[in-house]
Enzyme design. Structure first.
Site, PDB file in Angstrom:
ATOM      1  N   SER A  21       4.923  -4.432 -22.148  1.00  0.00           N
ATOM      2  CA  SER A  21       4.814  -5.010 -23.446  1.00  0.00           C
ATOM      3  C   SER A  21       5.539  -4.112 -24.487  1.00  0.00           C
ATOM      4  CB  SER A  21       3.445  -5.434 -23.720  1.00  0.00           C
ATOM      5  OG  SER A  21       3.515  -6.416 -24.671  1.00  0.00           O
ATOM      6  N   ASN A  22       4.913  -4.412 -25.704  1.00  0.00           N
ATOM      7  CA  ASN A  22       5.401  -3.275 -26.837  1.00  0.00           C
ATOM      8  C   ASN A  22       4.393  -3.737 -27.924  1.00  0.00           C
ATOM      9  OD1 ASN A  22       6.134  -5.600 -28.908  1.00  0.00           O
ATOM     10  ND2 ASN A  22       7.547  -6.149 -27.262  1.00  0.00           N
ATOM     11  N   ARG A  23       4.560  -2.643 -28.965  1.00  0.00           N
ATOM     12  CA  ARG A  23       3.600  -2.433 -30.130  1.00  0.00           C
ATOM     13  C   ARG A  23       3.692  -3.524 -31.026  1.00  0.00           C
ATOM     14  NH1 ARG A  23       4.753   2.716 -33.001  1.00  0.00           N
ATOM     15  NH2 ARG A  23       3.006   1.956 -34.020  1.00  0.00           N
ATOM     16  N   SER A  24       4.305  -4.485 -30.751  1.00  0.00           N
ATOM     17  CA  SER A  24       4.124  -5.523 -31.893  1.00  0.00           C
ATOM     18  C   SER A  24       2.708  -6.356 -31.999  1.00  0.00           C
ATOM     19  CB  SER A  24       5.164  -6.769 -31.591  1.00  0.00           C
ATOM     20  OG  SER A  24       4.882  -7.883 -32.526  1.00  0.00           O
ATOM     21  N   ALA A  88       8.749  -9.692 -31.074  1.00  0.00           N
ATOM     22  CA  ALA A  88       9.186  -8.859 -30.454  1.00  0.00           C
ATOM     23  C   ALA A  88       9.460  -9.090 -28.950  1.00  0.00           C
ATOM     24  CB  ALA A  88       8.584  -7.376 -30.733  1.00  0.00           C
TER      25      ALA A  88
END
Ligand code: C5P
Length: 214
Positions: A21-24, A88
């Site tokens: 995943s990502n930091r959004s 994101a």
């Protein structure tokens, strides 16, 4: 008008318990949905997994992966006058997610990747001339160049670019600073402010673009 907003990260499965995943945090997208609702619009919010309460009066559609988000956006596309893609979305995903939990004893896995669906590219052919599409570009360098390229390549009317290399704004922060690029037009800046303030200003600009297309 009818406003469709996407927010948050997506999760792409590695196995049944692990994902990429990502930091959004979803905060910019949720602020946009809230601002559009406060401005009197009907709002649907397609959200990846986040730790936020949906804004009052907004219809929430929860999704997990980029493929889920694409399906939800496709389903709601004919309804909307304005699409704001603040999510994101993953660019890549594991090609063969494992059916069972990978075992530590088997050593570090080698993961084969494939592109995740590009939502804006997939829906571009179905865009009606009266619809306004706004994307986001989260960049760590060459912000203006990248934003202009994405504006063109993704068939957007507007792209809001933010620098995610700084900890006091952008990803996982309450504040943001945006450079907003308009197709065939100037760049306008929204100085560092709470995301609710940035969102209200961006929605007011998007309303004007939508009104001109009617
Ligand atoms: O990831 P990127 O910087 O290219 O994202 C630019 C815009 O494209 C964003 O509005 C994002 O929501 C959208 N996007 C998408 N599908 C992807 C990746 C990004 O629609 N797979």
């Amino acid at each position: 008008m009818n406003v469709l907003v996407t927010a948050g990260p997506t999760r792409e499965a590695i196995d049944p318990v692990r994902f990429v995943s990502n930091r959004s945090s979803g905060r910019m997208g949720y602020a946009l949905a809230a601002a559009a609702r406060r401005a009197g619009h009907a709002v649907r919010l397609v959200s990846g997994p986040v730790a936020l309460d949906p804004p009052p009066g907004v219809r929430l559609v929860r999704v997990v992966s980029a493929a889920d988000m694409l399906a939800a956006v496709e389903q709601n596309l004919p309804w909307c006058d304005l699409l704001v893609m603040a999510a994101a979305v993953a660019d890549w995903r594991p090609k063969h997610p494992a059916a069972h939990k990978l075992k530590k004893a088997d050593g570090p896995p080698v993961i084969e990747w494939e592109p995740a669906p590009d939502i804006l590219a997939a829906i571009a052919p179905r865009k009606k001339s009266s619809q306004v599409f706004c994307g986001f570009a989260a960049e760590t360098r060459a912000l203006a160049r990248e934003a202009k390229r994405k504006l063109r390549e993704k068939h957007l009317d507007v792209i809001a670019a933010n620098d995610v290399s700084r900890s006091d704004r952008g990803f996982d922060s309450d504040r943001n600073e945006l450079a907003v690029f308009f197709a065939g037009g100037p760049v306008r800046r929204i100085p560092l402010a709470r995301k609710s303030v940035c969102a209200a200003r961006l929605i007011s600009w998007l309303e004007k673009i939508a009104a001109k297309k009617k």
